[in-house]
Design an enzyme around this catalytic site. Structure first.
Site, PDB file in Angstrom:
ATOM      1  N   SER A  70     -35.958 -31.238   7.720  1.00 22.62           N
ATOM      2  CA  SER A  70     -37.130 -31.899   7.146  1.00 22.62           C
ATOM      3  C   SER A  70     -37.473 -31.269   5.800  1.00 22.62           C
ATOM      4  O   SER A  70     -37.709 -30.056   5.720  1.00 22.62           O
ATOM      5  CB  SER A  70     -38.322 -31.758   8.095  1.00 22.62           C
ATOM      6  OG  SER A  70     -39.519 -32.049   7.390  1.00 22.62           O
TER       7      SER A  70
ATOM      8  N   HIS B 266     -34.519 -35.559   6.745  1.00 19.31           N
ATOM      9  CA  HIS B 266     -35.718 -36.154   7.350  1.00 19.31           C
ATOM     10  C   HIS B 266     -36.849 -36.083   6.322  1.00 19.31           C
ATOM     11  O   HIS B 266     -37.200 -35.001   5.844  1.00 19.31           O
ATOM     12  CB  HIS B 266     -36.055 -35.346   8.604  1.00 19.31           C
ATOM     13  CG  HIS B 266     -37.205 -35.838   9.397  1.00 19.31           C
ATOM     14  ND1 HIS B 266     -37.100 -36.845  10.339  1.00 19.31           N
ATOM     15  CD2 HIS B 266     -38.499 -35.440   9.428  1.00 19.31           C
ATOM     16  CE1 HIS B 266     -38.276 -37.038  10.913  1.00 19.31           C
ATOM     17  NE2 HIS B 266     -39.149 -36.203  10.371  1.00 19.31           N
TER      18      HIS B 266
ATOM     19  N   ASP C 233     -40.688 -36.790   5.607  1.00 17.63           N
ATOM     20  CA  ASP C 233     -41.976 -37.011   6.260  1.00 17.63           C
ATOM     21  C   ASP C 233     -42.974 -37.618   5.291  1.00 17.63           C
ATOM     22  O   ASP C 233     -43.397 -36.970   4.335  1.00 17.63           O
ATOM     23  CB  ASP C 233     -42.523 -35.675   6.782  1.00 17.63           C
ATOM     24  CG  ASP C 233     -41.749 -35.177   7.984  1.00 17.63           C
ATOM     25  OD1 ASP C 233     -41.668 -35.911   8.981  1.00 17.63           O
ATOM     26  OD2 ASP C 233     -41.204 -34.049   7.917  1.00 17.63           O
TER      27      ASP C 233
ATOM     28  N   MET D 240     -46.675 -38.939   4.810  1.00 18.15           N
ATOM     29  CA  MET D 240     -47.995 -38.815   5.453  1.00 18.15           C
ATOM     30  C   MET D 240     -49.076 -39.368   4.530  1.00 18.15           C
ATOM     31  O   MET D 240     -49.034 -39.120   3.324  1.00 18.15           O
ATOM     32  CB  MET D 240     -48.304 -37.334   5.710  1.00 18.15           C
ATOM     33  CG  MET D 240     -47.274 -36.624   6.555  1.00 18.15           C
ATOM     34  SD  MET D 240     -47.728 -34.882   6.700  1.00 18.15           S
ATOM     35  CE  MET D 240     -46.431 -34.296   7.777  1.00 18.15           C
TER      36      MET D 240
ATOM     37  N   HIS E 241     -39.627 -40.684   8.200  1.00 18.84           N
ATOM     38  CA  HIS E 241     -40.567 -40.628   9.325  1.00 18.84           C
ATOM     39  C   HIS E 241     -41.935 -40.973   8.748  1.00 18.84           C
ATOM     40  O   HIS E 241     -42.547 -40.138   8.068  1.00 18.84           O
ATOM     41  CB  HIS E 241     -40.543 -39.208   9.929  1.00 18.84           C
ATOM     42  CG  HIS E 241     -41.552 -38.997  11.014  1.00 18.84           C
ATOM     43  ND1 HIS E 241     -41.898 -37.733  11.462  1.00 18.84           N
ATOM     44  CD2 HIS E 241     -42.282 -39.867  11.756  1.00 18.84           C
ATOM     45  CE1 HIS E 241     -42.800 -37.840  12.424  1.00 18.84           C
ATOM     46  NE2 HIS E 241     -43.051 -39.127  12.616  1.00 18.84           N
TER      47      HIS E 241
ATOM     48  N   MET F 156     -45.575 -41.358   8.882  1.00 17.70           N
ATOM     49  CA  MET F 156     -46.803 -41.009   9.596  1.00 17.70           C
ATOM     50  C   MET F 156     -47.948 -41.631   8.815  1.00 17.70           C
ATOM     51  O   MET F 156     -48.748 -40.932   8.175  1.00 17.70           O
ATOM     52  CB  MET F 156     -46.934 -39.483   9.699  1.00 17.70           C
ATOM     53  CG  MET F 156     -45.994 -38.891  10.738  1.00 17.70           C
ATOM     54  SD  MET F 156     -45.776 -37.121  10.547  1.00 17.70           S
ATOM     55  CE  MET F 156     -44.505 -37.129   9.282  1.00 17.70           C
TER      56      MET F 156
ATOM     57  N   MET G 109     -42.186 -37.031  19.401  1.00 15.80           N
ATOM     58  CA  MET G 109     -42.766 -35.887  18.689  1.00 15.80           C
ATOM     59  C   MET G 109     -42.977 -34.741  19.672  1.00 15.80           C
ATOM     60  O   MET G 109     -43.550 -34.935  20.744  1.00 15.80           O
ATOM     61  CB  MET G 109     -44.117 -36.271  18.050  1.00 15.80           C
ATOM     62  CG  MET G 109     -44.015 -37.192  16.843  1.00 15.80           C
ATOM     63  SD  MET G 109     -42.958 -36.555  15.519  1.00 15.80           S
ATOM     64  CE  MET G 109     -43.793 -35.021  15.093  1.00 15.80           C
TER      65      MET G 109
ATOM     66  N   GLY H  59     -48.133 -33.920  11.612  1.00  9.53           N
ATOM     67  CA  GLY H  59     -49.026 -33.589  10.490  1.00  9.53           C
ATOM     68  C   GLY H  59     -48.601 -32.360   9.713  1.00  9.53           C
ATOM     69  O   GLY H  59     -48.801 -32.297   8.507  1.00  9.53           O
ATOM     70  N   PHE H  60     -48.018 -31.406  10.420  1.00  8.65           N
ATOM     71  CA  PHE H  60     -47.696 -30.144   9.761  1.00  8.65           C
ATOM     72  C   PHE H  60     -46.393 -29.557  10.288  1.00  8.65           C
ATOM     73  O   PHE H  60     -46.071 -29.701  11.471  1.00  8.65           O
ATOM     74  CB  PHE H  60     -48.826 -29.120   9.970  1.00  8.65           C
ATOM     75  CG  PHE H  60     -50.139 -29.586   9.423  1.00  8.65           C
ATOM     76  CD1 PHE H  60     -50.461 -29.383   8.087  1.00  8.65           C
ATOM     77  CD2 PHE H  60     -51.027 -30.277  10.233  1.00  8.65           C
ATOM     78  CE1 PHE H  60     -51.665 -29.850   7.568  1.00  8.65           C
ATOM     79  CE2 PHE H  60     -52.232 -30.756   9.722  1.00  8.65           C
ATOM     80  CZ  PHE H  60     -52.554 -30.536   8.393  1.00  8.65           C
ATOM     81  N   GLY H  61     -45.679 -28.863   9.397  1.00  3.56           N
ATOM     82  CA  GLY H  61     -44.513 -28.110   9.822  1.00  3.56           C
ATOM     83  C   GLY H  61     -44.945 -26.769  10.399  1.00  3.56           C
ATOM     84  O   GLY H  61     -46.123 -26.393  10.328  1.00  3.56           O
ATOM     85  N   GLY H  62     -44.030 -26.073  11.005  1.00  6.99           N
ATOM     86  CA  GLY H  62     -44.293 -24.707  11.459  1.00  6.99           C
ATOM     87  C   GLY H  62     -45.106 -24.576  12.728  1.00  6.99           C
ATOM     88  O   GLY H  62     -45.604 -23.493  13.038  1.00  6.99           O
TER      89      GLY H  62
ATOM     90  N   ASP I 233     -38.798 -33.934  17.105  1.00  9.93           N
ATOM     91  CA  ASP I 233     -39.293 -33.456  15.820  1.00  9.93           C
ATOM     92  C   ASP I 233     -40.499 -32.561  16.053  1.00  9.93           C
ATOM     93  O   ASP I 233     -41.504 -33.008  16.602  1.00  9.93           O
ATOM     94  CB  ASP I 233     -39.669 -34.685  14.977  1.00  9.93           C
ATOM     95  CG  ASP I 233     -40.215 -34.331  13.609  1.00  9.93           C
ATOM     96  OD1 ASP I 233     -40.155 -33.159  13.212  1.00  9.93           O
ATOM     97  OD2 ASP I 233     -40.708 -35.263  12.932  1.00  9.93           O
ATOM     98  N   GLY I 234     -40.364 -31.305  15.614  1.00  5.69           N
ATOM     99  CA  GLY I 234     -41.480 -30.376  15.680  1.00  5.69           C
ATOM    100  C   GLY I 234     -41.153 -29.146  16.505  1.00  5.69           C
ATOM    101  O   GLY I 234     -40.815 -29.241  17.684  1.00  5.69           O
TER     102      GLY I 234
ATOM    103  N   GLY J 154     -37.579 -28.330  10.269  1.00 11.24           N
ATOM    104  CA  GLY J 154     -38.117 -28.020   8.945  1.00 11.24           C
ATOM    105  C   GLY J 154     -38.054 -26.545   8.662  1.00 11.24           C
ATOM    106  O   GLY J 154     -37.166 -26.054   7.949  1.00 11.24           O
ATOM    107  N   SER J 155     -38.977 -25.791   9.265  1.00 10.34           N
ATOM    108  CA  SER J 155     -39.046 -24.356   8.956  1.00 10.34           C
ATOM    109  C   SER J 155     -37.799 -23.598   9.411  1.00 10.34           C
ATOM    110  O   SER J 155     -37.390 -22.636   8.763  1.00 10.34           O
ATOM    111  CB  SER J 155     -40.318 -23.735   9.539  1.00 10.34           C
ATOM    112  OG  SER J 155     -40.663 -24.321  10.757  1.00 10.34           O
TER     113      SER J 155
END
Ligand code: DX5
Ligand code: ZN
Length: 218
Positions: free
Chosen positions: A9, A32, A34, A36, A65, A67, A136, A141-144, A174-175, A196-197
């Site tokens: 991501s 990916h 994102d 938003m 993706h 959102m 999900m 809404g947020f990575g990490g 995802d996540g 992502g992270s």
């Protein structure tokens, strides 16, 4: 051996150097992206003009993706941009069957995403209309964020429904995907993993992709 796709991501990448960041992940299966809108989720990332440019320069296919609210109104433009795959949220679409058909007609694969608290059962009859289900594994809404183990039963039920249908539908998660959680998600039946992270937070993103792929391959 089940095929395992790793889609990093770019939400965790350096937004001022996206072209260079994409070059670091040329061994990924897709990137990916994102999108938003600060309404469907409490965060704002990037939109269509940036995605159109990414599509022009990316060495790997784009997996959007969305959102965003009003998916029926906005998602088709992402397919028109030539993206390989466009995923919208079930919670943000009034007419998901119509929208999935529209995306496919415009040449993109259609993905249907579900928030952690949204059940899979009301959407099982739609499996034939989509190329991918995105479950999900964090609140979007947020990575990490930390992987939610409570989503594992839903991943298992989705895998059983896909296998039972005989259809070719990818199962994306995802996540919170790490070398540890990817194994649990793979065992539950997921075969496309967004990270992502775990990729962009690593010293060597391309090596991180290889390690994740090894860990996620059953
Ligand atoms: C979260 C996004 C994810 C996010 C994943 O709402 O949809 O794609 O970038 O980031 P990690 O892998 O850090 O959880
Ligand atoms: Zn995402």
């Amino acid at each position: 051996m089940a095929k395992c796709c790793i889609n990093p991501s770019i939400l965790s990448a350096d937004f001022a150097n996206l072209q260079a960041e994409l070059r670091k992940i040329s061994n990924a299966d897709a990137v990916h992206v994102d999108v938003m809108d600060n309404h469907f989720v409490p965060n704002l990332s990037l939109g269509l003009p940036v995605v159109q440019r990414l599509q022009e320069i990316s060495p790997v296919p784009l997996d959007a993706h969305l959102m965003i609210e009003h998916a029926d109104r906005w998602a088709p433009a992402y397919a028109d941009a030539g993206l390989a795959s466009v995923t919208f949220h079930a919670e943000a679409s009034i007419a998901p069957i119509k929208l999935a058909r529209e995306l496919r007609a415009r040449g993109a694969k259609a993905g249907l995403a579900l928030r952690p608290g949204t059940g899979i059962e009301p959407f099982l009859d739609l499996l034939g209309e989509v190329d991918m289900l995105l479950i999900m594994t964090v609140e979007p809404g947020f990575g990490g964020q930390e992987f939610l183990d409570l989503t594992l039963p839903k991943i298992r039920r989705a895998r059983a429904a896909i296998d039972g249908s005989g259809l070719e539908v990818a199962l994306q998660v995802d996540g919170g995907i790490t070398e540890d959680t990817i194994q649990r998600a793979a065992e539950a039946g997921a075969n496309v993993f967004v990270a992502g992270s775990a990729v962009y937070g690593a010293d060597d993103p391309s090596e991180a992709i290889d390690r994740l792929r090894a860990a996620g391959t059953l």
